[in-house]
Write a protein that holds these residues in place. Structure first.
Motif, PDB file in Angstrom:
ATOM      1  N   GLN A  53       0.842  -1.207   0.000  1.00  0.00           N
ATOM      2  CA  GLN A  53       0.000   0.000   0.000  1.00  0.00           C
ATOM      3  C   GLN A  53       0.874   1.253   0.000  1.00  0.00           C
ATOM      4  O   GLN A  53       0.598   2.212  -0.712  1.00  0.00           O
ATOM      5  CB  GLN A  53      -0.951   0.000   1.205  1.00  0.00           C
ATOM      6  CG  GLN A  53      -2.093   0.951   1.028  1.00  0.00           C
ATOM      7  CD  GLN A  53      -2.915   0.652  -0.225  1.00  0.00           C
ATOM      8  OE1 GLN A  53      -3.402  -0.462  -0.412  1.00  0.00           O
ATOM      9  NE2 GLN A  53      -3.059   1.616  -1.108  1.00  0.00           N
ATOM     10  N   GLU A  78      -1.862   6.372 -13.548  1.00  0.00           N
ATOM     11  CA  GLU A  78      -2.076   5.555 -12.343  1.00  0.00           C
ATOM     12  C   GLU A  78      -2.233   4.076 -12.690  1.00  0.00           C
ATOM     13  O   GLU A  78      -1.809   3.204 -11.933  1.00  0.00           O
ATOM     14  CB  GLU A  78      -3.311   6.068 -11.606  1.00  0.00           C
ATOM     15  CG  GLU A  78      -3.558   5.415 -10.284  1.00  0.00           C
ATOM     16  CD  GLU A  78      -4.695   6.052  -9.499  1.00  0.00           C
ATOM     17  OE1 GLU A  78      -5.400   5.291  -8.814  1.00  0.00           O
ATOM     18  OE2 GLU A  78      -4.867   7.282  -9.561  1.00  0.00           O
ATOM     19  N   THR A  89      -1.077   0.457 -10.792  1.00  0.00           N
ATOM     20  CA  THR A  89      -2.043  -0.562 -10.375  1.00  0.00           C
ATOM     21  C   THR A  89      -1.892  -1.824 -11.212  1.00  0.00           C
ATOM     22  O   THR A  89      -2.077  -2.930 -10.707  1.00  0.00           O
ATOM     23  CB  THR A  89      -3.487  -0.027 -10.451  1.00  0.00           C
ATOM     24  OG1 THR A  89      -3.762   0.422 -11.787  1.00  0.00           O
ATOM     25  CG2 THR A  89      -3.707   1.117  -9.471  1.00  0.00           C
ATOM     26  N   ASN A 140       0.778   3.970  -3.108  1.00  0.00           N
ATOM     27  CA  ASN A 140       0.469   5.376  -2.832  1.00  0.00           C
ATOM     28  C   ASN A 140       1.658   6.283  -3.149  1.00  0.00           C
ATOM     29  O   ASN A 140       1.480   7.367  -3.711  1.00  0.00           O
ATOM     30  CB  ASN A 140       0.047   5.563  -1.374  1.00  0.00           C
ATOM     31  CG  ASN A 140      -1.283   4.909  -1.070  1.00  0.00           C
ATOM     32  OD1 ASN A 140      -2.074   4.626  -1.960  1.00  0.00           O
ATOM     33  ND2 ASN A 140      -1.537   4.657   0.198  1.00  0.00           N
ATOM     34  N   ASP A 196       2.415   8.193   3.092  1.00  0.00           N
ATOM     35  CA  ASP A 196       1.791   9.516   3.093  1.00  0.00           C
ATOM     36  C   ASP A 196       1.767  10.040   4.521  1.00  0.00           C
ATOM     37  O   ASP A 196       1.521   9.289   5.460  1.00  0.00           O
ATOM     38  CB  ASP A 196       0.345   9.429   2.586  1.00  0.00           C
ATOM     39  CG  ASP A 196       0.244   9.065   1.114  1.00  0.00           C
ATOM     40  OD1 ASP A 196       1.232   9.247   0.382  1.00  0.00           O
ATOM     41  OD2 ASP A 196      -0.835   8.603   0.714  1.00  0.00           O
ATOM     42  N   SER A 223       1.638   9.153  -6.065  1.00  0.00           N
ATOM     43  CA  SER A 223       1.880  10.520  -5.601  1.00  0.00           C
ATOM     44  C   SER A 223       3.106  11.159  -6.253  1.00  0.00           C
ATOM     45  O   SER A 223       3.072  12.320  -6.661  1.00  0.00           O
ATOM     46  CB  SER A 223       2.057  10.494  -4.075  1.00  0.00           C
ATOM     47  OG  SER A 223       2.446  11.743  -3.590  1.00  0.00           O
TER      48      SER A 223
END
Length: 142
Positions: free
Chosen positions: A15, A30, A34, A19, A78, A23
């Motif tokens: 994860q 994106e 994925t 992320n 993050d 970012s």
């Protein structure tokens, strides 16, 4: 605290990986990240992984992945960026290695600047065949 990888860390690391890539790489769709999630998850467990874990909460806040002397990536969660975690992970790796290399997208100026400040030198520029983006090949030696 920095510690070795444990199998139970994998989902959290993935994860953070996803992320952080989305970012930091707004110039890459994106779907690229994925779409590579499953493949990276399989490869990640083959890397030499060091985990930054918060001393107070036990939460994983970042990690570095090494394949021999190649830094496959430094990823920070993050909300935990710009707190010195990436540098601590890099310093941890530098104690264990005499030479390190990596690839970083030229447009990822934050990461490229970080590595330049940490005494990495650009050895080559090339185009990543998967994304069409220019990447810098960087090296550090003792």
């Amino acid at each position: 605290m920095i510690r070795n990888f444990q199998e139970s860390d994998l989902d959290v690391l993935m994860q953070i990986w996803l992320n952080a890539n989305i970012s930091a790489h707004s110039f890459v769709p994106e779907e690229y990240w994925t779409g590579h999630f499953g493949q990276v998850k399989e490869l990640l467990v083959q890397a030499e992984l060091y985990i930054y874990e918060d001393d107070h909460t036990g939460a994983i806040r970042g990690f570095i992945g090494l394949m021999d002397d190649y830094i496959a990536g430094i990823f920070v969660a993050d909300g935990s960026r710009s707190q010195g975690i990436g540098r601590q992970l890099l310093d941890y790796a530098r104690v264990r290695k005499q030479h390190l290399s990596l690839h970083v997208y030229e447009k990822n100026q934050r990461a490229a600047g970080f590595y330049l400040r940490e005494h990495f030198q650009v050895k080559e520029q090339r185009v990543d065949a998967d994304t069409g983006e220019t990447e810098l090949v960087m090296e550090w030696r003792v």
